[in-house]
Scaffold this motif. Structure first.
Motif, PDB file in Angstrom:
ATOM      1  N   CYS A  76     -22.897 -13.193  45.819  1.00  8.51           N
ATOM      2  CA  CYS A  76     -23.872 -12.182  45.790  1.00  8.51           C
ATOM      3  C   CYS A  76     -23.631 -11.248  47.053  1.00  8.51           C
ATOM      4  O   CYS A  76     -23.543  -9.893  46.806  1.00  8.51           O
ATOM      5  CB  CYS A  76     -25.302 -12.523  45.775  1.00  8.51           C
ATOM      6  N   GLY A 140     -24.134 -13.452  55.528  1.00  5.51           N
ATOM      7  CA  GLY A 140     -25.109 -14.154  54.885  1.00  5.51           C
ATOM      8  C   GLY A 140     -25.330 -15.477  55.211  1.00  5.51           C
ATOM      9  O   GLY A 140     -24.540 -16.147  55.791  1.00  5.51           O
TER      10      GLY A 140
ATOM     11  N   MET B 331     -31.658  -8.811  46.026  1.00  3.31           N
ATOM     12  CA  MET B 331     -32.557 -10.030  45.652  1.00  3.31           C
ATOM     13  C   MET B 331     -33.988  -9.849  45.594  1.00  3.31           C
ATOM     14  O   MET B 331     -34.645 -10.014  46.500  1.00  3.31           O
ATOM     15  CB  MET B 331     -32.128 -11.159  46.858  1.00  3.31           C
TER      16      MET B 331
HETATM   17  S1  SF4 Z   1     -26.429 -15.289  51.533  1.00  4.37           S
HETATM   18 FE1  SF4 Z   1     -25.755 -16.581  49.697  1.00  4.37          FE
HETATM   19  S2  SF4 Z   1     -27.455 -16.572  48.280  1.00  4.37           S
HETATM   20 FE2  SF4 Z   1     -27.892 -14.929  49.827  1.00  4.37          FE
HETATM   21  S3  SF4 Z   1     -26.931 -12.983  48.914  1.00  4.37           S
HETATM   22 FE3  SF4 Z   1     -25.181 -13.981  50.281  1.00  4.37          FE
HETATM   23  S4  SF4 Z   1     -24.092 -15.218  49.184  1.00  4.37           S
HETATM   24 FE4  SF4 Z   1     -25.984 -14.800  47.811  1.00  4.37          FE
END
Ligand code: SF4
Lengths: 239, 555
Positions: A76, A140, B331
């Motif tokens: 992501c 991330g 998200m």
């Molecule tokens: S930290 Fe991990 S779960 Fe969150 S957006 Fe990035 S890849 Fe996706």
């Protein structure tokens, strides 16, 4: 030398503000000879300027200001990474915007996503293929610790278990602004010639034959060649 | 636009439950009804005959999903069947197998799509399928020990993963065998710009022609099902759907979970919240299709500039609107069980204005895309008649979404199995019968326009909604504990197709089994059909036109 003629000798000091003495436009289309010294900085350096500096420092400065990024999408976070490259955020403004598809042409790898067991060895291989000196930005929560998937049976608890990471950018996903901040911090460190200590003992790629004999290795002996490269995950020791 | 290909059962009508019972006869050893469909328990050695009867004689031509799970005393595979002609007509075939010898007949001979689904069941749960053409691990590395979703799996045990060369499956007919064929094995990925993530495509070439393609997945298998099984229904599961199909399709995915749990716990969502959900979901669809178009252009033209940047420019606008609505760019975690987290942002007028501005500008942008992309000669040469996927093949592989609709299969759950507010709105399902890469791209672009229509109507409704009736969440108990052994399988139309969730409750506040049916997983399986026999550049185009997201393929 009269004061209305452009100066051709270096000056020792810059007076008042550092703003250009004439607008670029004026100096280009104004009367007479093109006044190339329209910047006070340039005036200070003179007509055939040269700078004395340490070669190392110069190299670090260049490195920090011209970074080739590896085009490396995992999960992501890579979508936000693409947005960072794309219109509006445009990380190219900071001299860090040329995504290279091949690791052999890249200096910086942004790791944008969850690393799982099957991908670990491949990521290590891609990292190894990058020429020195190389830098890594962990993007991330997933690259920091496994993020939301930390308890998963298949998830490596942070990219740092496999490759060294210079800058961690927290978030899930970090906003493009946050990633840009991380990249700028990395540039700062590169310019200062700093590098990060490796803080965890990373998983290594080793030949299967070199693994200590245990139950698991004996079980797999019939499937894996002695000299195949393998990565052994000790989940119980993970942070 | 085509009318789509209708496939009706041999006798032209739908069978009632009694007739179904008669059709299966004594092959059904018991009934095990699920909340969404009647369920028939059959012996493991009669899977093929029951499924093919259901397919040929009752018209259940869509094997939507295969769920595998382990109980205390047995293993169980569930085949969730539907009809392409009527998605709300469902039936489940439940196949129990003994704990000590979990072998069951494979459904692959009846439905091609069962190939991958059963491999996944074998990989994660440990059920074996007799007659399966190629039963090996699919998501986890070949050398993995144990089956992580089975009982008694020890997650702490070390594992060894190899990094070895892949063999050419056609090497046998390499030079020595007559000197005619000269094949070359080519690895594409897992780190490659054209694979849209970490997909590994094992390709065999004969000259420039692709002779064999085998997608190797699992490089992003992040245990989503395990994570959902460890979370409580009320709050802890909802953040995960955002991360399945992560190209801003978050709300569409959240809806899949919301629909399943609301079905299971019998929760009625207020109408106002449904309108907001519908609007949010369609905004996500636009964002997602924009990315699909941009990356497809990137694959076909191979440039990182014009079209790619244009679509990202438009995505930014959508993401801004969604951020206003939900508080996040990607998200969202905005849906709640029984509604949405909060009402539209204040001042409402500003939100309406911003969204309307976007919709007003959209037609001009779509026209611009058509100028730059679809009417471009090079683009057409690359896309028309390449990556052909015939409708019957698409159905056999369980393809859904724009991939199926681009092949003329008129199947859209928003219309065929209505949920949310779609029923009350005026919009059309887009289908095209080109069956090629071009048709799939056009389908997506037209869907963007349909989504805009839906959003427009939702905005009108929301604007006029009486102020004292803006209920965003139903009354949901603090801890949700659906009845033990209640099972349901519910699907929604996500950006890529049918996104289904199977939940079995074990009476606690966490699911006993949580299974995700991902549209990309089934769509990707059809890649071989589209690419074999074509040129290698067309393989890249076909892969792009499938619009897969590895987060959803691997889960
Ligand atoms: S930290 Fe991990 S779960 Fe969150 S957006 Fe990035 S890849 Fe996706």
């Amino acid at each position: 030398m009269s004061s209305d003629e452009p100066e051709t000798q270096p000056r020792q000091t810059i007076h008042d503000s550092t703003a250009p003495s004439t607008d670029t436009r004026d100096s280009r289309i104004g009367e007479g000879v093109d006044d190339r010294f329209n910047s006070k900085l340039r005036e200070a350096f003179g007509a055939s300027p040269f700078i004395l500096t340490k070669f190392d420092e110069f190299m670090n400065w260049v490195r920090g200001n011209s970074m080739f990024m590896l085009q490396f999408g995992i999960a992501c976070c890579s979508i936000e990474m693409i947005h960072t490259y794309a219109i509006k955020h445009d990380v190219d403004r900071y001299g860090a915007g040329v995504p290279r598809a091949s690791p052999r042409q890249a200096d910086v790898m942004i790791v944008p996503g969850t690393i799982v067991s099957k991908f670990g060895p491949r990521m290590k291989r891609v990292y190894d293929q990058m020429p020195e000196p190389k830098f890594v930005v962990g993007m991330g929560s997933c690259t920091i610790s496994g993020g939301p998937f930390q308890e998963g049976y298949n998830v490596v608890k942070g990219a740092e278990e496999i490759i060294p990471i210079d800058i961690h950018v927290p978030g899930c996903p970090p906003r493009p602004e946050a990633l840009i901040y991380g990249i700028l911090k990395l540039q700062e460190r590169i310019q200062n010639g700093e590098s990060s200590p490796v803080v965890v003992k990373p998983y290594e790629l080793e030949q299967f034959g070199d693994l200590p004999e245990d139950e698991l290795v004996q079980k797999l002996a019939s499937e894996i060649d002695e000299d195949d490269l393998v990565m052994r995950y000790n989940w119980a020791d993970s942070p | 636009m085509s009318t789509g290909i209708e496939q009706t059962p041999a006798d032209g009508e739908t069978l009632t439950e009694d007739e179904l019972e008669a059709l299966i006869g004594d092959r059904a050893i018991a009934r095990d009804d699920h909340m969404n469909a009647p369920g028939f328990v059959v012996n493991p050695d009669e899977v093929q005959s029951v499924l093919s009867d259901l397919k040929e004689r009752a018209g259940y031509d869509h094997l939507s999903c295969v769920t595998a799970q382990e109980y205390e005393d047995r293993y169980e595979s569930i085949y969730h069947l539907k009809k392409y002609a009527d998605a709300s007509d469902e039936v489940s075939v439940v196949v129990p197998t003994a704990s000590h010898d979990p072998v069951s007949e494979s459904a692959e001979q009846v439905f091609r799509t069962a190939d991958w689904h059963e491999r996944e069941a074998y990989d994660l749960v440990g059920i074996e399928y007799a007659d399966h053409p190629d039963l090996r691990r699919i998501l986890l590395p070949e050398t993995w020990q144990g089956h992580p979703l089975s009982k008694g799996y020890d997650q702490e045990k070390p594992q060894v993963v190899t990094l070895s060369e892949h063999a050419n499956p056609l090497e046998g007919d390499h030079r020595e065998s007559g000197g005619e064929s000269d094949t070359m094995f080519l690895n594409i990925g897992p780190h490659h710009p054209a694979t849209h993530g970490v997909l590994h495509v094992e390709t065999v070439l004969d000259g420039e022609t692709v002779v064999d393609v085998e997608p190797d997945i699992g490089y992003l298998h992040r245990c989503e099902e395990q994570m959902c099984q460890q979370g409580t229904y009320r709050h802890q599961i909802m953040p995960y759907p955002d991360r399945w199909d992560y190209v801003s399709s978050g709300l569409l995915n959240e809806w899949a979970y919301a629909r399943a749990i609301e079905d299971l716990a019998d929760i009625e969502v207020p109408e106002y919240a449904q309108v907001i959900r519908t609007m949010g979901a369609e905004l996500c669809r636009i964002a997602s299709h924009m990315l699909a178009l941009g990356t497809f252009a990137l694959d076909v033209y191979g440039e990182f500039t014009a079209i790619f940047q244009y679509t990202f420019r438009d995505r930014e606008v959508v993401q801004d609107i969604l951020e206003d609505l939900t508080g996040q760019r990607m998200m969202f975690n905005y849906f709640r069980v029984g509604g949405v987290a909060w009402d539209l942002p204040e001042p409402r007028e500003e939100f309406f204005e911003k969204t309307r501005d976007f919709l007003d500008e959209l037609p001009a942008k779509v026209a611009e895309y058509n100028d730059m992309v679809t009417s471009n000669e090079i683009f057409q040469t690359r896309c028309i008649d390449t990556g052909v996927l015939e409708p019957e093949v698409a159905k056999d592989y369980g393809c859904t979404g724009p991939v199926a609709r681009g092949s003329g299969v008129d199947y859209d759950l928003r219309r065929d199995d209505p949920y949310g507010y779609y029923e009350n709105l005026d919009w059309d399902v887009v289908t095209r019968d080109g069956c090629d890469n071009y048709a799939r791209v056009l389908t997506r672009m037209e869907e963007v326009e349909e989504s805009a229509k839906i959003i427009q109507q939702c905005l009108d409704l929301l604007e006029d909604w009486p102020e004292d009736d803006r209920e965003v969440q139903a009354n949901v108990p603090r801890t949700l504990k659906p009845d033990a052994d209640a099972e349901t399988y519910r699907a929604v139309e996500a950006a890529k197709g049918e996104l289904g969730i199977y939940i079995r409750s074990d009476g606690t506040d966490k699911p006993g089994r949580f299974k995700i049916r991902s549209p990309c997983f089934s769509n990707l399986q059809a890649l071989g059909e589209m690419a074999e026999g074509e040129y290698i550049p067309d393989l890249v185009a076909s892969l792009g036109s499938l619009d897969i997201v590895l987060g959803e393929v691997d889960r």
